[in-house]
Write a protein that holds these residues in place. Structure first.
Motif, PDB file in Angstrom:
ATOM      1  N   TYR A 120       0.842  -1.194   0.000  1.00  0.00           N
ATOM      2  CA  TYR A 120       0.000   0.000   0.000  1.00  0.00           C
ATOM      3  C   TYR A 120       0.881   1.249   0.000  1.00  0.00           C
ATOM      4  CZ  TYR A 120      -3.496   3.439   1.347  1.00  0.00           C
ATOM      5  OH  TYR A 120      -4.314   4.530   1.390  1.00  0.00           O
ATOM      6  N   ARG A 121       0.519   2.197  -0.822  1.00  0.00           N
ATOM      7  CA  ARG A 121       1.241   3.472  -0.866  1.00  0.00           C
ATOM      8  C   ARG A 121       0.341   4.556  -0.273  1.00  0.00           C
ATOM      9  NH1 ARG A 121       6.059   3.460  -3.678  1.00  0.00           N
ATOM     10  NH2 ARG A 121       6.361   1.632  -4.985  1.00  0.00           N
ATOM     11  N   PHE A 122       0.819   5.145   0.801  1.00  0.00           N
ATOM     12  CA  PHE A 122       0.077   6.234   1.424  1.00  0.00           C
ATOM     13  C   PHE A 122       0.180   7.458   0.529  1.00  0.00           C
ATOM     14  CE2 PHE A 122       0.837   3.352   4.907  1.00  0.00           C
ATOM     15  CZ  PHE A 122      -0.349   3.412   5.623  1.00  0.00           C
ATOM     16  N   PRO A 123      -0.889   8.281   0.475  1.00  0.00           N
ATOM     17  CA  PRO A 123      -0.905   9.431  -0.434  1.00  0.00           C
ATOM     18  C   PRO A 123       0.204  10.446  -0.165  1.00  0.00           C
ATOM     19  CG  PRO A 123      -3.097   9.043   0.497  1.00  0.00           C
ATOM     20  CD  PRO A 123      -2.160   8.111   1.177  1.00  0.00           C
ATOM     21  N   LYS A 124       0.542  10.636   1.109  1.00  0.00           N
ATOM     22  CA  LYS A 124       1.574  11.620   1.461  1.00  0.00           C
ATOM     23  C   LYS A 124       2.081  11.299   2.862  1.00  0.00           C
ATOM     24  CE  LYS A 124      -1.886  14.798   3.227  1.00  0.00           C
ATOM     25  NZ  LYS A 124      -2.541  16.068   3.139  1.00  0.00           N
ATOM     26  N   PRO A 125       3.237  11.837   3.238  1.00  0.00           N
ATOM     27  CA  PRO A 125       3.701  11.653   4.616  1.00  0.00           C
ATOM     28  C   PRO A 125       2.711  12.285   5.589  1.00  0.00           C
ATOM     29  CG  PRO A 125       5.466  12.494   3.222  1.00  0.00           C
ATOM     30  CD  PRO A 125       4.200  12.588   2.424  1.00  0.00           C
TER      31      PRO A 125
END
Length: 158
Positions: A120-125
């Motif tokens: 999963y890639r989170f949209p932003k930190p």
């Protein structure tokens, strides 16, 4: 008592080796009675949104748990409270035919780690919150002792 000491040592050793772990937390379910209104939430920080993460359910139940499966609804929110997703998942705690428990057991307690999201890639930190609700419609659901999540950096396959 000797087995408990050995188990604790193994857990600490294992946790010490997991350098990809970003977050790992449990919430105990009081008296093993998980009420529908009780929705544990876990807030964690993602510092690097350029890498994929694996997210896991952590669960502990007693052998007295009355079902072979557990339905959970999960809600992922960003730091502003915006819901990024919600999903119903089925976790298989025991073999449906034999009743043999899955997971790692000691006495009548069993620990499980189920993959919730792969790569999963989170949209932003930033900070994210995962809320988990039981969806078995039994209120309270008995013999679930703790629930949690683990967030780990995904390791590329070689």
């Amino acid at each position: 008592m000797k087995q408990l000491g050995l188990l604790i040592s193994l857990v600490l050793l294992t946790l010490g080796c997991e350098t990809n772990t970003v977050y790992n937390e449990y919430t105990d379910i009081e008296d093993g009675k998980w009420y529908i209104k009780n929705a544990p939430s876990f807030t964690f920080e993602i510092k690097d949104a350029s890498v994929p993460y694996n997210i896991y359910y952590n669960l502990r139940n007693s052998l007295s748990y009355g079902y072979y499966n557990l339905y959970l609804t999960r809600y992922l929110r960003d730091s502003s409270g915006r819901q990024l997703e919600s999903r119903l998942d089925e976790l298989i705690l025991m073999d449906p035919k034999s009743g043999k428990p899955n997971g790692e057991g000691l006495g009548d307690l069993f620990d499980h780690k189920f993959l919730m999201k792969r790569n999963y890639r989170f949209p932003k930190p930033g900070k994210y919150t995962m809320e988990i609700r039981q969806y078995m419609r039994q209120d309270p659901l008995l013999n679930i002792l703790s629930v949690g999540i683990a967030v780990e950096k995904a390791v590329p396959a070689n």
